[in-house]
Design a protein around this motif. Sequence first.
Motif, short mmCIF file in Angstrom:
data_model
loop_
_atom_site.label_atom_id
_atom_site.label_comp_id
_atom_site.label_asym_id
_atom_site.label_seq_id
_atom_site.Cartn_x
_atom_site.Cartn_y
_atom_site.Cartn_z
N GLY A 187 0.79 -1.23 0.00
CA GLY A 187 0.00 0.00 0.00
C GLY A 187 0.82 1.27 0.00
O GLY A 187 0.26 2.36 0.06
N GLU A 188 2.12 1.15 -0.07
CA GLU A 188 2.99 2.32 -0.04
C GLU A 188 3.80 2.43 -1.32
O GLU A 188 3.97 1.46 -2.03
N LEU A 189 4.31 3.63 -1.55
CA LEU A 189 5.25 3.85 -2.65
C LEU A 189 6.65 3.56 -2.15
O LEU A 189 6.90 3.55 -0.94
N ALA A 190 7.56 3.34 -3.07
CA ALA A 190 8.95 3.17 -2.69
C ALA A 190 9.43 4.44 -1.99
O ALA A 190 9.02 5.55 -2.35
N PRO A 191 10.28 4.30 -0.98
CA PRO A 191 10.71 5.48 -0.22
C PRO A 191 11.60 6.40 -1.05
O PRO A 191 12.47 5.93 -1.79
N SER A 192 11.36 7.67 -0.95
CA SER A 192 12.23 8.65 -1.60
C SER A 192 13.16 9.22 -0.55
O SER A 192 12.86 9.20 0.64
N LEU A 193 14.28 9.70 -0.99
CA LEU A 193 15.27 10.30 -0.09
C LEU A 193 15.52 11.73 -0.48
O LEU A 193 15.31 12.13 -1.63
N GLU A 194 15.99 12.49 0.47
CA GLU A 194 16.39 13.86 0.18
C GLU A 194 17.57 13.81 -0.79
O GLU A 194 18.50 13.02 -0.62
N VAL A 195 17.52 14.65 -1.79
CA VAL A 195 18.58 14.67 -2.81
C VAL A 195 19.79 15.40 -2.25
O VAL A 195 19.67 16.52 -1.77
N ARG A 196 20.93 14.74 -2.32
CA ARG A 196 22.17 15.36 -1.84
C ARG A 196 22.92 16.06 -2.95
O ARG A 196 23.74 16.93 -2.70
N ASP A 197 22.66 15.65 -4.19
CA ASP A 197 23.33 16.29 -5.33
C ASP A 197 22.77 17.70 -5.49
O ASP A 197 21.56 17.90 -5.40
N PRO A 198 23.62 18.67 -5.78
CA PRO A 198 23.11 20.02 -6.02
C PRO A 198 22.24 20.03 -7.28
O PRO A 198 22.57 19.38 -8.27
#
Length: 104
Positions: free
Chosen positions: A19-30
């Motif tokens: 029931g969930e989407l794959a987890p996203s992460l905060e982007v570290r690349d500028p």
Amino acid sequence: AAAAQLLRRFLSYLPSNIGELAPSLEVRDPPSRREERLRSIVPADRQLPFSMREILRLVLDAGSFFELKQGMALSIIVGLARLAGQVIGVVANDCRVRGGAMTA
């Protein structure tokens, strides 16, 4: 310990349930990151090989590519990665192995 670390990394690309989407992460690349090497990495002569893994390294979020089945079907690159923090699947031909021809 190494196997447990690989398993944790693999699971980090998957949702915890259906029931969930794959987890996203905060982007570290500028956001302004520009990889000038992309302009020249594919040779003008189509018969010359180039490194698809290098292209993936330059395009995907830094350090996010998790290759699956490495060492099997050598002409194919398969894995999970992140692009702008979102999980994606990757399938690419490695033209340095058998000219990129797919094998059974």
